[in-house]
Scaffold this motif. Structure first.
Motif, PDB file in Angstrom:
ATOM      1  N   LYS A 360       0.822  -1.210   0.000  1.00 34.88           N
ATOM      2  CA  LYS A 360       0.000   0.000   0.000  1.00 34.88           C
ATOM      3  C   LYS A 360       0.858   1.262   0.000  1.00 34.88           C
ATOM      4  O   LYS A 360       0.452   2.298  -0.530  1.00 34.88           O
ATOM      5  N   LYS A 361       2.040   1.176   0.585  1.00 40.02           N
ATOM      6  CA  LYS A 361       2.920   2.342   0.736  1.00 40.02           C
ATOM      7  C   LYS A 361       3.758   2.601  -0.507  1.00 40.02           C
ATOM      8  O   LYS A 361       3.976   3.753  -0.895  1.00 40.02           O
ATOM      9  N   TYR A 362       4.240   1.532  -1.159  1.00 38.13           N
ATOM     10  CA  TYR A 362       5.179   1.676  -2.269  1.00 38.13           C
ATOM     11  C   TYR A 362       4.639   1.014  -3.534  1.00 38.13           C
ATOM     12  O   TYR A 362       3.890   0.043  -3.471  1.00 38.13           O
ATOM     13  N   ASP A 363       5.074   1.546  -4.680  1.00 36.74           N
ATOM     14  CA  ASP A 363       4.636   0.993  -5.962  1.00 36.74           C
ATOM     15  C   ASP A 363       5.354  -0.305  -6.301  1.00 36.74           C
ATOM     16  O   ASP A 363       4.808  -1.190  -6.934  1.00 36.74           O
ATOM     17  N   ASN A 364       6.599  -0.406  -5.890  1.00 35.55           N
ATOM     18  CA  ASN A 364       7.406  -1.555  -6.290  1.00 35.55           C
ATOM     19  C   ASN A 364       8.213  -2.064  -5.109  1.00 35.55           C
ATOM     20  O   ASN A 364       9.108  -1.375  -4.627  1.00 35.55           O
ATOM     21  N   ILE A 365       7.886  -3.247  -4.615  1.00 36.71           N
ATOM     22  CA  ILE A 365       8.656  -3.821  -3.516  1.00 36.71           C
ATOM     23  C   ILE A 365       9.182  -5.192  -3.919  1.00 36.71           C
ATOM     24  O   ILE A 365       8.669  -5.834  -4.831  1.00 36.71           O
ATOM     25  N   LYS A 366      10.218  -5.595  -3.227  1.00 37.17           N
ATOM     26  CA  LYS A 366      10.790  -6.925  -3.393  1.00 37.17           C
ATOM     27  C   LYS A 366      10.659  -7.660  -2.062  1.00 37.17           C
ATOM     28  O   LYS A 366      10.941  -7.090  -1.006  1.00 37.17           O
ATOM     29  N   VAL A 367      10.237  -8.898  -2.105  1.00 39.69           N
ATOM     30  CA  VAL A 367      10.080  -9.699  -0.895  1.00 39.69           C
ATOM     31  C   VAL A 367      10.972 -10.929  -0.999  1.00 39.69           C
ATOM     32  O   VAL A 367      10.867 -11.710  -1.962  1.00 39.69           O
ATOM     33  N   TYR A 368      11.862 -11.081  -0.038  1.00 37.54           N
ATOM     34  CA  TYR A 368      12.779 -12.216  -0.011  1.00 37.54           C
ATOM     35  C   TYR A 368      12.482 -13.065   1.214  1.00 37.54           C
ATOM     36  O   TYR A 368      12.382 -12.551   2.333  1.00 37.54           O
ATOM     37  N   THR A 369      12.316 -14.358   1.028  1.00 40.78           N
ATOM     38  CA  THR A 369      12.017 -15.260   2.135  1.00 40.78           C
ATOM     39  C   THR A 369      12.971 -16.447   2.140  1.00 40.78           C
ATOM     40  O   THR A 369      13.503 -16.845   1.100  1.00 40.78           O
ATOM     41  N   GLU A 370      13.161 -16.979   3.320  1.00 42.72           N
ATOM     42  CA  GLU A 370      13.927 -18.215   3.479  1.00 42.72           C
ATOM     43  C   GLU A 370      13.357 -18.960   4.662  1.00 42.72           C
ATOM     44  O   GLU A 370      12.955 -18.356   5.668  1.00 42.72           O
ATOM     45  N   THR A 371      13.306 -20.276   4.535  1.00 43.14           N
ATOM     46  CA  THR A 371      12.724 -21.085   5.597  1.00 43.14           C
ATOM     47  C   THR A 371      13.803 -21.798   6.410  1.00 43.14           C
ATOM     48  O   THR A 371      14.912 -22.046   5.925  1.00 43.14           O
ATOM     49  N   TYR A 372      13.441 -22.134   7.635  1.00 42.30           N
ATOM     50  CA  TYR A 372      14.351 -22.872   8.496  1.00 42.30           C
ATOM     51  C   TYR A 372      14.622 -24.271   7.946  1.00 42.30           C
ATOM     52  O   TYR A 372      15.615 -24.907   8.320  1.00 42.30           O
ATOM     53  N   SER A 373      13.758 -24.759   7.061  1.00 41.29           N
ATOM     54  CA  SER A 373      13.957 -26.095   6.506  1.00 41.29           C
ATOM     55  C   SER A 373      15.180 -26.161   5.602  1.00 41.29           C
ATOM     56  O   SER A 373      15.651 -27.253   5.258  1.00 41.29           O
ATOM     57  N   HIS A 374      15.721 -24.996   5.197  1.00 44.32           N
ATOM     58  CA  HIS A 374      16.943 -24.937   4.399  1.00 44.32           C
ATOM     59  C   HIS A 374      18.153 -24.538   5.246  1.00 44.32           C
ATOM     60  O   HIS A 374      19.215 -24.237   4.698  1.00 44.32           O
ATOM     61  N   LEU A 375      17.976 -24.518   6.548  1.00 46.67           N
ATOM     62  CA  LEU A 375      19.035 -24.080   7.456  1.00 46.67           C
ATOM     63  C   LEU A 375      19.491 -25.281   8.279  1.00 46.67           C
ATOM     64  O   LEU A 375      18.723 -25.843   9.067  1.00 46.67           O
ATOM     65  N   ASP A 376      20.738 -25.686   8.098  1.00 42.19           N
ATOM     66  CA  ASP A 376      21.222 -26.913   8.718  1.00 42.19           C
ATOM     67  C   ASP A 376      21.106 -26.896  10.245  1.00 42.19           C
ATOM     68  O   ASP A 376      20.770 -27.913  10.862  1.00 42.19           O
ATOM     69  N   ARG A 377      21.391 -25.748  10.869  1.00 40.72           N
ATOM     70  CA  ARG A 377      21.306 -25.689  12.329  1.00 40.72           C
ATOM     71  C   ARG A 377      19.867 -25.916  12.791  1.00 40.72           C
ATOM     72  O   ARG A 377      19.613 -26.608  13.782  1.00 40.72           O
ATOM     73  N   ALA A 378      18.909 -25.355  12.089  1.00 40.36           N
ATOM     74  CA  ALA A 378      17.503 -25.556  12.443  1.00 40.36           C
ATOM     75  C   ALA A 378      17.091 -27.009  12.237  1.00 40.36           C
ATOM     76  O   ALA A 378      16.301 -27.556  13.023  1.00 40.36           O
ATOM     77  N   ILE A 379      17.637 -27.632  11.205  1.00 39.18           N
ATOM     78  CA  ILE A 379      17.320 -29.037  10.947  1.00 39.18           C
ATOM     79  C   ILE A 379      17.841 -29.915  12.084  1.00 39.18           C
ATOM     80  O   ILE A 379      17.136 -30.793  12.583  1.00 39.18           O
ATOM     81  N   THR A 380      19.088 -29.660  12.529  1.00 37.49           N
ATOM     82  CA  THR A 380      19.640 -30.455  13.628  1.00 37.49           C
ATOM     83  C   THR A 380      18.883 -30.226  14.926  1.00 37.49           C
ATOM     84  O   THR A 380      18.805 -31.123  15.778  1.00 37.49           O
ATOM     85  N   ASP A 381      18.309 -29.029  15.080  1.00 38.18           N
ATOM     86  CA  ASP A 381      17.547 -28.703  16.293  1.00 38.18           C
ATOM     87  C   ASP A 381      16.068 -29.052  16.174  1.00 38.18           C
ATOM     88  O   ASP A 381      15.298 -28.815  17.109  1.00 38.18           O
ATOM     89  N   ASN A 382      15.672 -29.545  14.995  1.00 36.45           N
ATOM     90  CA  ASN A 382      14.271 -29.893  14.751  1.00 36.45           C
ATOM     91  C   ASN A 382      13.355 -28.683  14.930  1.00 36.45           C
ATOM     92  O   ASN A 382      12.296 -28.745  15.548  1.00 36.45           O
ATOM     93  N   GLU A 383      13.787 -27.539  14.371  1.00 35.16           N
ATOM     94  CA  GLU A 383      13.046 -26.288  14.478  1.00 35.16           C
ATOM     95  C   GLU A 383      12.478 -25.872  13.130  1.00 35.16           C
ATOM     96  O   GLU A 383      13.117 -26.069  12.085  1.00 35.16           O
ATOM     97  N   GLN A 384      11.296 -25.263  13.165  1.00 35.02           N
ATOM     98  CA  GLN A 384      10.645 -24.748  11.967  1.00 35.02           C
ATOM     99  C   GLN A 384      10.535 -23.226  12.054  1.00 35.02           C
ATOM    100  O   GLN A 384      10.480 -22.666  13.149  1.00 35.02           O
ATOM    101  N   GLY A 385      10.467 -22.573  10.904  1.00 33.89           N
ATOM    102  CA  GLY A 385      10.291 -21.126  10.895  1.00 33.89           C
ATOM    103  C   GLY A 385      10.645 -20.535   9.549  1.00 33.89           C
ATOM    104  O   GLY A 385      10.974 -21.260   8.599  1.00 33.89           O
ATOM    105  N   PHE A 386      10.573 -19.230   9.465  1.00 31.16           N
ATOM    106  CA  PHE A 386      10.973 -18.550   8.241  1.00 31.16           C
ATOM    107  C   PHE A 386      11.354 -17.102   8.533  1.00 31.16           C
ATOM    108  O   PHE A 386      11.005 -16.538   9.580  1.00 31.16           O
ATOM    109  N   VAL A 387      12.070 -16.515   7.588  1.00 33.27           N
ATOM    110  CA  VAL A 387      12.437 -15.100   7.629  1.00 33.27           C
ATOM    111  C   VAL A 387      11.926 -14.452   6.360  1.00 33.27           C
ATOM    112  O   VAL A 387      12.084 -15.005   5.266  1.00 33.27           O
ATOM    113  N   LYS A 388      11.314 -13.294   6.512  1.00 28.31           N
ATOM    114  CA  LYS A 388      10.845 -12.521   5.356  1.00 28.31           C
ATOM    115  C   LYS A 388      11.421 -11.111   5.456  1.00 28.31           C
ATOM    116  O   LYS A 388      11.300 -10.459   6.494  1.00 28.31           O
TER     117      LYS A 388
END
Length: 466
Positions: A360-388
């Motif tokens: 609503k604020k800007y005409d053109n935005i970029k959104v980048y996401t990554e999930t904990y399922s692609h993060l080795d430390r999170a996998i070893t800890d059996n953790e789920q999540g994401f960053v946006k």
């Protein structure tokens, strides 16, 4: 002959008041800190400290129940009879560093009592008139209860009273689905309390990304919490909550206790602010961007001033208010870097705009996401999540994390945002492996690849090589 008793008089000794007192004292000013209850305010005694202690106990309890996920077999019997004693012990441990003598040893005067203004340079405390060149009002807020019958019954708890419990109840209704209600609902449920959450809207944690609040809702439901949406409360009677649904009266079965977490109201009673010309409304004291009230030598900071009611924002404002009491060139508040963390499990952290707000604020935005399922430390800890991470051109305008250590991870993005460093700059940083922080670099790589693919020179080379 001195004109005033003190250079700065601070009314209220929570996060804002404590910070203001240290700041004034650090600049060699004569400071008085007035507090009618205990120093530390809501954060120490009925907010951040006891709630995080309870959440920690609940997390450990929950971890035991998940040991089978790690192929560990443990027989145990849950006994939470003394958990509130533990919570109280942590509060007392923190308060040891906030008792009056620790301030007086620094040269800060402390007076216990209720302050009311006589004029813009004089207050009365315990029948004694005290004068000051400048004042900072940092009296905070209190729970705001909905105006329904039975809300004042013995069944009702707020964040100010729940941590006084000797034992946990067997069942609890939680009215309100903001941070306080949701954090405590999850913790109590994990400690063996049967919990129902009641909200008047259709979404918990409505200030968060829709995807984030939905994930937390699914987790709470999975842990056995009942969530009731679009509830119109009518009355509370003998622990039973009566509500209206499409014109028909209904009720939720009797709860042993009911936690009400539906909002806050300013602590302004009997301060005579109207008499001396300080403007306020039903929600806050009205201040300018220098935290001055309508009376120029009286400032307000923390929850009483808003607009953000977090301990870290209270500290931020406390410093600015004290600084502006001392120096002729005033600092202005800058809320463009506001962030917060909700201490559910997993944690949620938030900076700037949501994706919907950014569109609503800007005409053109970029959104980048990554999930904990692609993060080795999170996998070893059996953790789920994401960053946006949400960007406009090269500037970070919002970021949202749900997952383990979100409250720590968010600060790296906060630093990039504050100093206008594009997220793509993290692409060639060296991060320790395996760590949760590496997820920031992964997002940086996506942003850098996006930059390269849209670079005119790169595009030209690609076209030539075809």
């Amino acid at each position: 002959m001195k004109k005033y008793d003190y250079d700065i008089v601070i009314i209220g000794a929570g996060g804002a008041g404590i910070t203001a007192s240290f700041t004034g004292n650090g600049f060699k000013k004569k400071v008085l800190l007035v507090e009618k209850n205990k120093i530390g305010g809501e954060c120490t005694h009925s907010g951040c400290v006891p709630s995080k202690a309870l959440i920690k106990a609940a997390k450990l309890t929950y971890n035991v129940t998940t040991l089978k996920d790690y192929s560990i077999d443990l027989k145990y019997k849950l006994n939470t009879e003394n958990v509130m004693d533990y919570v109280k012990s942590i509060v007392n441990k923190v308060y040891e560093e906030e008792k009056p003598h620790s301030f007086e040893e620094r040269g800060i005067s402390v007076l216990k009592g209720h302050a009311s203004f006589i004029n813009s340079n004089t207050i009365s405390v315990n029948g004694e008139n005290i004068t000051g060149k400048n004042f900072i009002i940092a009296t905070g807020t209190s729970p705001k209860l909905p105006p329904i019958k039975g809300i004042d019954s013995d069944y009702i708890l707020t964040n100010e009273t729940i941590f006084n419990l000797e034992k946990l109840p067997k069942s609890m209704g939680v009215i309100g689905a903001g941070a306080i209600g949701i954090e405590l609902a999850q913790a109590l449920n994990r400690l063996g309390v049967s919990v129902d959450i009641l909200l008047r809207g259709d979404r918990i944690l409505k200030k968060e990304e829709k995807e984030t609040s939905k994930r937390i809702e699914d987790i709470l439901l999975g842990e056995g919490i009942e969530i009731h949406k679009n509830v119109k409360l009518k009355k509370i009677e003998d622990g039973t909550i009566h509500y209206l649904d499409n014109g028909n009266m209904g009720y939720f079965s009797s709860f042993e206790k009911i936690l009400v977490a539906t909002g806050r109201k300013p602590n302004l009673d009997n301060m005579n602010l109207k008499k001396i010309g300080v403007d306020y409304d039903s929600n806050k004291i009205i201040v300018n961007d220098k935290l001055q009230t309508s009376v120029s030598n009286i400032y307000a900071a923390g929850d009483i001033a808003g607009p953000y009611r977090f301990s870290h924002m209270a500290e931020y404002q406390g410093f600015i208010a004290a600084f502006n009491c001392i120096f002729p060139v005033k600092k202005k508040t800058d809320y463009s870097q506001v962030l917060w963390t909700t201490f559910t499990d997993p944690e949620i952290s938030h900076i700037g705009y949501t994706e919907e707000e950014a569109h609503k604020k800007y005409d053109n935005i970029k959104v980048y996401t990554e999930t904990y399922s692609h993060l080795d430390r999170a996998i070893t800890d059996n953790e789920q999540g994401f960053v946006k991470v949400i960007c406009h051109k090269d500037n970070i305008v919002g970021a949202h994390i749900i997952g383990n250590r979100a409250g720590e991870l968010i600060h790296e993005i906060q630093m990039l945002k504050k100093f206008n460093i594009p997220i793509k700059k993290t692409a060639d940083m060296i991060y320790a492996y395996p760590t949760y922080s590496d997820i920031i670099r992964k997002i940086g790589k996506k942003a850098y690849l996006d930059y390269l693919n849209n670079n005119l020179i790169v595009k030209t080379i690609k076209n030539i090589s075809k």
